[in-house]
Design a protein around this motif. Structure first.
Motif, PDB file in Angstrom:
ATOM      1  N   LEU A 153      -0.449  -8.037  -2.952  1.00 26.50           N
ATOM      2  CA  LEU A 153       0.120  -6.827  -2.373  1.00 26.50           C
ATOM      3  C   LEU A 153       1.081  -7.172  -1.241  1.00 26.50           C
ATOM      4  CD1 LEU A 153       0.315  -3.770  -2.146  1.00 26.50           C
ATOM      5  CD2 LEU A 153      -1.757  -3.805  -0.714  1.00 26.50           C
ATOM      6  N   VAL A 154       0.741  -8.187  -0.450  1.00 27.18           N
ATOM      7  CA  VAL A 154       1.623  -8.593   0.648  1.00 27.18           C
ATOM      8  C   VAL A 154       2.987  -9.021   0.114  1.00 27.18           C
ATOM      9  CG1 VAL A 154       1.989 -10.323   2.452  1.00 27.18           C
ATOM     10  CG2 VAL A 154      -0.253  -9.235   2.206  1.00 27.18           C
ATOM     11  N   GLN A 155       2.998  -9.839  -0.958  1.00 27.52           N
ATOM     12  CA  GLN A 155       4.259 -10.260  -1.566  1.00 27.52           C
ATOM     13  C   GLN A 155       5.058  -9.058  -2.065  1.00 27.52           C
ATOM     14  OE1 GLN A 155       2.342 -13.082  -4.377  1.00 27.52           O
ATOM     15  NE2 GLN A 155       3.992 -14.481  -3.812  1.00 27.52           N
ATOM     16  N   ILE A 156       4.359  -8.159  -2.748  1.00 25.14           N
ATOM     17  CA  ILE A 156       5.029  -7.001  -3.326  1.00 25.14           C
ATOM     18  C   ILE A 156       5.645  -6.121  -2.238  1.00 25.14           C
ATOM     19  CG2 ILE A 156       4.620  -4.825  -4.551  1.00 25.14           C
ATOM     20  CD1 ILE A 156       2.487  -6.426  -6.208  1.00 25.14           C
ATOM     21  N   LEU A 157       4.900  -5.887  -1.177  1.00 17.46           N
ATOM     22  CA  LEU A 157       5.420  -5.055  -0.096  1.00 17.46           C
ATOM     23  C   LEU A 157       6.597  -5.737   0.606  1.00 17.46           C
ATOM     24  CD1 LEU A 157       2.167  -3.520   1.443  1.00 17.46           C
ATOM     25  CD2 LEU A 157       3.746  -2.517  -0.220  1.00 17.46           C
ATOM     26  N   ASP A 158       6.541  -7.059   0.743  1.00 15.52           N
ATOM     27  CA  ASP A 158       7.685  -7.783   1.301  1.00 15.52           C
ATOM     28  C   ASP A 158       8.926  -7.567   0.438  1.00 15.52           C
ATOM     29  OD1 ASP A 158       6.293  -8.773   3.456  1.00 15.52           O
ATOM     30  OD2 ASP A 158       5.976 -10.771   2.601  1.00 15.52           O
ATOM     31  N   TRP A 159       8.763  -7.693  -0.886  1.00 12.46           N
ATOM     32  CA  TRP A 159       9.892  -7.488  -1.797  1.00 12.46           C
ATOM     33  C   TRP A 159      10.421  -6.059  -1.712  1.00 12.46           C
ATOM     34  CZ3 TRP A 159       6.931  -9.831  -6.579  1.00 12.46           C
ATOM     35  CH2 TRP A 159       6.827 -11.227  -6.413  1.00 12.46           C
ATOM     36  N   LEU A 160       9.495  -5.093  -1.650  1.00 15.52           N
ATOM     37  CA  LEU A 160       9.908  -3.691  -1.601  1.00 15.52           C
ATOM     38  C   LEU A 160      10.713  -3.379  -0.345  1.00 15.52           C
ATOM     39  CD1 LEU A 160       6.790  -1.768  -2.949  1.00 15.52           C
ATOM     40  CD2 LEU A 160       9.132  -1.480  -3.765  1.00 15.52           C
ATOM     41  N   ARG A 161      10.330  -3.982   0.767  1.00 15.73           N
ATOM     42  CA  ARG A 161      11.062  -3.711   2.014  1.00 15.73           C
ATOM     43  C   ARG A 161      12.469  -4.301   1.961  1.00 15.73           C
ATOM     44  NH1 ARG A 161       5.325  -4.889   4.782  1.00 15.73           N
ATOM     45  NH2 ARG A 161       4.500  -2.782   4.449  1.00 15.73           N
ATOM     46  N   ARG A 188       6.877  -1.152 -10.012  1.00 18.04           N
ATOM     47  CA  ARG A 188       7.618   0.105  -9.897  1.00 18.04           C
ATOM     48  C   ARG A 188       7.331   1.001 -11.093  1.00 18.04           C
ATOM     49  NH1 ARG A 188      13.504  -0.252  -7.041  1.00 18.04           N
ATOM     50  NH2 ARG A 188      13.123   1.990  -6.993  1.00 18.04           N
ATOM     51  N   TYR A 189       7.097   0.390 -12.240  1.00 18.50           N
ATOM     52  CA  TYR A 189       6.685   1.187 -13.402  1.00 18.50           C
ATOM     53  C   TYR A 189       5.343   1.856 -13.125  1.00 18.50           C
ATOM     54  CZ  TYR A 189       4.995   2.427 -18.045  1.00 18.50           C
ATOM     55  OH  TYR A 189       4.474   3.114 -19.116  1.00 18.50           O
ATOM     56  N   LEU A 190       4.375   1.110 -12.615  1.00 19.55           N
ATOM     57  CA  LEU A 190       3.072   1.689 -12.297  1.00 19.55           C
ATOM     58  C   LEU A 190       3.214   2.803 -11.272  1.00 19.55           C
ATOM     59  CD1 LEU A 190       0.835  -1.515 -12.056  1.00 19.55           C
ATOM     60  CD2 LEU A 190       1.063   0.058 -13.983  1.00 19.55           C
ATOM     61  N   SER A 191       4.053   2.574 -10.270  1.00 12.25           N
ATOM     62  CA  SER A 191       4.281   3.598  -9.253  1.00 12.25           C
ATOM     63  C   SER A 191       4.841   4.867  -9.873  1.00 12.25           C
ATOM     64  CB  SER A 191       5.251   3.060  -8.192  1.00 12.25           C
ATOM     65  OG  SER A 191       5.642   4.080  -7.298  1.00 12.25           O
ATOM     66  N   SER A 192       5.752   4.701 -10.835  1.00 16.21           N
ATOM     67  CA  SER A 192       6.394   5.875 -11.450  1.00 16.21           C
ATOM     68  C   SER A 192       5.430   6.709 -12.274  1.00 16.21           C
ATOM     69  CB  SER A 192       7.559   5.416 -12.339  1.00 16.21           C
ATOM     70  OG  SER A 192       7.098   4.826 -13.540  1.00 16.21           O
ATOM     71  N   GLN A 193       4.287   6.127 -12.646  1.00 16.66           N
ATOM     72  CA  GLN A 193       3.327   6.842 -13.493  1.00 16.66           C
ATOM     73  C   GLN A 193       2.301   7.660 -12.706  1.00 16.66           C
ATOM     74  OE1 GLN A 193       4.248   6.736 -16.760  1.00 16.66           O
ATOM     75  NE2 GLN A 193       5.817   5.620 -15.626  1.00 16.66           N
ATOM     76  N   ARG A 194       2.323   7.550 -11.382  1.00 15.76           N
ATOM     77  CA  ARG A 194       1.340   8.305 -10.586  1.00 15.76           C
ATOM     78  C   ARG A 194       1.717   9.769 -10.552  1.00 15.76           C
ATOM     79  NH1 ARG A 194      -0.228   7.652  -5.406  1.00 15.76           N
ATOM     80  NH2 ARG A 194      -2.423   7.689  -5.980  1.00 15.76           N
ATOM     81  N   SER A 195       0.759  10.620 -10.917  1.00 19.96           N
ATOM     82  CA  SER A 195       1.009  12.063 -10.869  1.00 19.96           C
ATOM     83  C   SER A 195       1.007  12.569  -9.434  1.00 19.96           C
ATOM     84  CB  SER A 195      -0.053  12.809 -11.691  1.00 19.96           C
ATOM     85  OG  SER A 195      -1.360  12.525 -11.214  1.00 19.96           O
ATOM     86  N   VAL A 196       0.240  11.890  -8.563  1.00 24.31           N
ATOM     87  CA  VAL A 196       0.198  12.276  -7.154  1.00 24.31           C
ATOM     88  C   VAL A 196       1.558  11.978  -6.522  1.00 24.31           C
ATOM     89  CG1 VAL A 196      -0.870  11.839  -4.913  1.00 24.31           C
ATOM     90  CG2 VAL A 196      -2.273  11.825  -7.005  1.00 24.31           C
ATOM     91  N   ASN A 242       2.801   4.375  -3.037  1.00 23.04           N
ATOM     92  CA  ASN A 242       2.298   4.559  -4.399  1.00 23.04           C
ATOM     93  C   ASN A 242       1.776   3.260  -4.991  1.00 23.04           C
ATOM     94  OD1 ASN A 242       2.922   7.285  -4.413  1.00 23.04           O
ATOM     95  ND2 ASN A 242       4.908   7.004  -5.396  1.00 23.04           N
ATOM     96  N   ILE A 243       2.521   2.181  -4.786  1.00 19.83           N
ATOM     97  CA  ILE A 243       2.122   0.897  -5.361  1.00 19.83           C
ATOM     98  C   ILE A 243       0.844   0.386  -4.703  1.00 19.83           C
ATOM     99  CG2 ILE A 243       2.794  -1.533  -5.497  1.00 19.83           C
ATOM    100  CD1 ILE A 243       5.678  -0.456  -6.003  1.00 19.83           C
ATOM    101  N   ALA A 244       0.752   0.530  -3.403  1.00 22.19           N
ATOM    102  CA  ALA A 244      -0.480   0.115  -2.709  1.00 22.19           C
ATOM    103  C   ALA A 244      -1.675   0.885  -3.256  1.00 22.19           C
ATOM    104  CB  ALA A 244      -0.340   0.320  -1.207  1.00 22.19           C
ATOM    105  N   ALA A 245      -1.493   2.179  -3.511  1.00 22.59           N
ATOM    106  CA  ALA A 245      -2.591   2.996  -4.045  1.00 22.59           C
ATOM    107  C   ALA A 245      -2.961   2.568  -5.452  1.00 22.59           C
ATOM    108  CB  ALA A 245      -2.184   4.473  -4.032  1.00 22.59           C
ATOM    109  N   VAL A 246      -1.968   2.292  -6.298  1.00 23.02           N
ATOM    110  CA  VAL A 246      -2.238   1.862  -7.667  1.00 23.02           C
ATOM    111  C   VAL A 246      -2.987   0.536  -7.679  1.00 23.02           C
ATOM    112  CG1 VAL A 246      -1.161   1.010  -9.792  1.00 23.02           C
ATOM    113  CG2 VAL A 246      -0.326   3.098  -8.732  1.00 23.02           C
ATOM    114  N   LEU A 247      -2.531  -0.409  -6.867  1.00 24.92           N
ATOM    115  CA  LEU A 247      -3.172  -1.724  -6.864  1.00 24.92           C
ATOM    116  C   LEU A 247      -4.569  -1.659  -6.235  1.00 24.92           C
ATOM    117  CD1 LEU A 247      -0.200  -4.074  -5.952  1.00 24.92           C
ATOM    118  CD2 LEU A 247      -1.106  -3.487  -8.206  1.00 24.92           C
TER     119      LEU A 247
END
Length: 234
Positions: A89-97, A176-184, A222-227
């Motif tokens: 998650l740390v890597q992913i959030l670094d990339w997202l920022r 980002r695909y997983l994030s896009s699938q969240r209904s919330v 969203n991604i943090a919540a999915v993971l």
């Protein structure tokens, strides 16, 4: 899903694809297979099993795996055997920022340099996202979503920005695909896209930068919540 089950399903999945070069075809198919959650992060993917599933030799398969390694979807463990990438998650959030900063700059430059045709195309892509989502085609909606963001950056006319954005987009493709699938929060995401389009249409560079960075900050949540759930939300 057992190895024999996923390789059989992958073979059927590959048979449905239009023909391209063997390496590109294999990469395209395996990419979608991973995106759709058929192979979980960390799962080993033996070259022999993949070659059998695709009905190709190891040479184009190795090239396909190199493509997906470059996109961050495949990595290699200590034994140099391929597996589905499982970044922290740390890597992913670094990339997202980093991606948020890139897209913010892209939006700013788009306001300054894009043609009216390019702005209209970006707005049309946003409408296509909604149409695909309403039709229940999640993967097509995601493709249009990524095309929407890529079109904004492409209109920046900045080759270095476009290249760097493409690299980070590839690394973030699956999450980002997983994030896009969240209904919330989906209505929030829709409104953010409308805010982005409105800023581009009015050539408001400050608003465009802010809207795009806010949108990527929402993706972080969203991604943090999915993971954290460890399962894609429907």
């Amino acid at each position: 899903m057992t190895k024999s089950n996923w390789t059989d399903e992958l073979k059927d999945f590959a048979d449905l694809k239009p023909r391209r070069s063997l390496a590109m075809e294999a990469a395209d198919t395996l990419r979608e297979f991973i995106l759709l959650g058929k192979l979980a992060p960390g799962v080993p993917v033996r070259e022999r099993d993949l070659a059998d599933a695709f009905g190709i030799s190891r040479t184009p398969l190795k090239e396909a795996l190199r493509i997906l390694e470059g996109e961050g979807l495949i990595d290699y463990g200590p034994t140099r055997r391929p597996r589905v990438a499982d970044p922290s998650l740390v890597q992913i959030l670094d990339w997202l920022r980093v991606q948020g900063a890139l897209e913010g700059l892209g939006g700013e430059l788009c306001c300054q340099l894009a043609t009216e045709h390019e702005i209209k195309n970006i707005a049309a892509l946003n409408a296509a996202i909604v149409k695909a989502r309403d039709a229940g085609n999640a993967l097509e909606a995601f493709r249009k979503d990524m095309a929407f963001h890529a079109a904004i950056v492409a209109a920046s006319r900045n080759a270095a920005l476009i290249e760097t954005h493409t690299t980070y987009n590839a690394r973030l493709w699956r999450v980002r695909y997983l994030s896009s699938q969240r209904s919330v929060g989906i209505e929030t995401t829709k409104q953010q896209h409308l805010d982005i389009v409105a800023a581009l249409e009015t050539r408001d560079a400050v608003a465009a930068r802010k809207a795009l960075r806010t949108h990527l900050q929402t993706a972080e949540i969203n991604i943090a919540a999915v993971l954290a759930d460890d399962t894609p939300a429907s």
